[in-house]
Design a protein around this motif. Structure first.
Motif, PDB file in Angstrom:
ATOM      1  N   LEU A 121     -14.564  21.207  31.709  1.00  0.00           N
ATOM      2  CA  LEU A 121     -15.000  22.078  30.794  1.00  0.00           C
ATOM      3  C   LEU A 121     -16.244  21.373  30.124  1.00  0.00           C
TER       4      LEU A 121
ATOM      5  N   LEU B  85      -6.147  24.351  27.444  1.00  0.00           N
ATOM      6  CA  LEU B  85      -6.221  23.314  28.710  1.00  0.00           C
ATOM      7  C   LEU B  85      -4.884  22.624  28.609  1.00  0.00           C
TER       8      LEU B  85
ATOM      9  N   SER C  20      -9.940  24.975  22.536  1.00  0.00           N
ATOM     10  CA  SER C  20     -10.029  25.228  23.885  1.00  0.00           C
ATOM     11  C   SER C  20      -8.989  24.260  24.688  1.00  0.00           C
ATOM     12  N   THR C  21      -8.954  23.201  23.906  1.00  0.00           N
ATOM     13  CA  THR C  21      -8.180  22.026  24.141  1.00  0.00           C
ATOM     14  C   THR C  21      -6.784  22.448  24.349  1.00  0.00           C
TER      15      THR C  21
ATOM     16  N   GLU D 250     -12.589  17.612  29.302  1.00  0.00           N
ATOM     17  CA  GLU D 250     -13.259  18.635  28.178  1.00  0.00           C
ATOM     18  C   GLU D 250     -14.309  17.524  27.509  1.00  0.00           C
TER      19      GLU D 250
ATOM     20  N   THR E  23     -14.535  18.798  21.879  1.00  0.00           N
ATOM     21  CA  THR E  23     -13.201  19.265  21.495  1.00  0.00           C
ATOM     22  C   THR E  23     -13.380  20.326  20.392  1.00  0.00           C
TER      23      THR E  23
ATOM     24  N   SER F 260     -10.016  14.844  26.501  1.00  0.00           N
ATOM     25  CA  SER F 260     -11.242  15.656  25.749  1.00  0.00           C
ATOM     26  C   SER F 260     -11.962  14.590  24.881  1.00  0.00           C
TER      27      SER F 260
ATOM     28  N   ASP G 157     -18.380  21.874  26.909  1.00  0.00           N
ATOM     29  CA  ASP G 157     -18.660  22.542  26.077  1.00  0.00           C
ATOM     30  C   ASP G 157     -19.209  21.912  24.823  1.00  0.00           C
TER      31      ASP G 157
END
Ligand SMILES: C[S@@+](CC[C@H](N)C(=O)[O-])C[C@H]1O[C@@H](n2cnc3c(N)ncnc32)[C@H](O)[C@@H]1O
Length: 229
Positions: free
Chosen positions: A161, A102, A98-99, A90, A93, A115, A163
């Protein structure tokens, strides 16, 4: 996101994780007015060609959650489970929302998440939130600029991901590209909202000579779904 309801997290089947997500989304929701005032003058850009990240003031975001929303989190979780992702990366963070999705998938798959976050206070908070969710053992947060921290990392990834800030998506992607497994899934949030800043990435992954298949899924402000062929 109008209301935070337990039903939003049902797919996770873990009350400890759901409790933490509920609390974090409520905190994110409390920043809703500030976010609204920030984006109000840019609403036509947002709905039209998208915002160029260069015009954004990073300082505004230093305490903002700016998380993926529960439908996106559910999608990430199911996706990671579907491919039984073992190594998930990722970029961005923030406070760990989202972490958490995941990491829950990594736990259920027997895998691990890496992450990346460069704001120390966000790293500290995200680590605490992951601990509270009982997911610390499945996550390593690399503190610092991902353009540097990811250089030292040698893991090959099944799922990514991206982000972090939109104008860095292509740079981070190129950094980890040699470590993407065949069939790896790369997801990028907000590609419609910040299209001018991500056009370089979109042009690259949508050109089949580069070895990817890619399309925008209409989930929130566009989730780019890319598969390494
Ligand atoms: C949109 S937020 C991430 C939200 C998070 N994925 C979630 O859903 O909860 C983007 C985050 O990326 C971080 N970031 C931006 N550029 C970065 C970089 N070069 N290295 C590490 N972190 C970065 C920012 O500090 C910010 O917290």
């Amino acid at each position: 996101m109008a209301k935070v309801k337990p039903a939003l997290f049902e797919v996770l089947h873990d009350t400890q994780v759901e409790t933490v997500l509920m609390r974090l989304y409520k905190a994110a929701l409390r920043q809703g007015w500030q976010m609204l005032w920030h984006f109000l003058p840019k609403v036509f850009q947002l709905l039209g060609k998208g915002i160029d990240w260069k015009t954004e003031e990073e300082s505004f975001y230093k305490d903002k959650y700016i998380p993926i929303l529960p439908d996106q989190g559910t999608f990430l979780y199911l996706q990671a489970r579907a491919i039984s992702a073992q190594h998930i990366l990722e970029f961005g963070t923030s406070y760990g929302i989202s972490t958490i999705y995941l990491a829950k998938a990594a736990k259920d798959n027997g895998g691990k998440v890496i992450s990346t976050e460069y704001l120390p206070h966000k790293v500290q908070a995200a680590r605490k939130h992951l601990e509270e969710a009982g997911l610390s053992d499945w996550v390593e947060i690399l503190e610092g600029d991902a353009r540097e921290t990811l250089k030292e990392n040698t893991v090959s990834f099944d799922m990514v991901l991206l982000d972090g800030w939109p104008d860095m998506v292509y740079t981070i992607f190129k950094l980890v590209e040699p470590r993407l497994k065949k069939g790896a899934i790369i997801l990028v949030d907000d590609v419609e909202g910040f299209r001018p800043s991500m056009q370089d990435y979109l042009d690259y992954v949508r050109n089949p000579v580069n070895g990817y298949l890619s399309s925008t899924i209409s989930l929130r402000k566009g989730l780019e779904y890319t598969v390494k062929t």
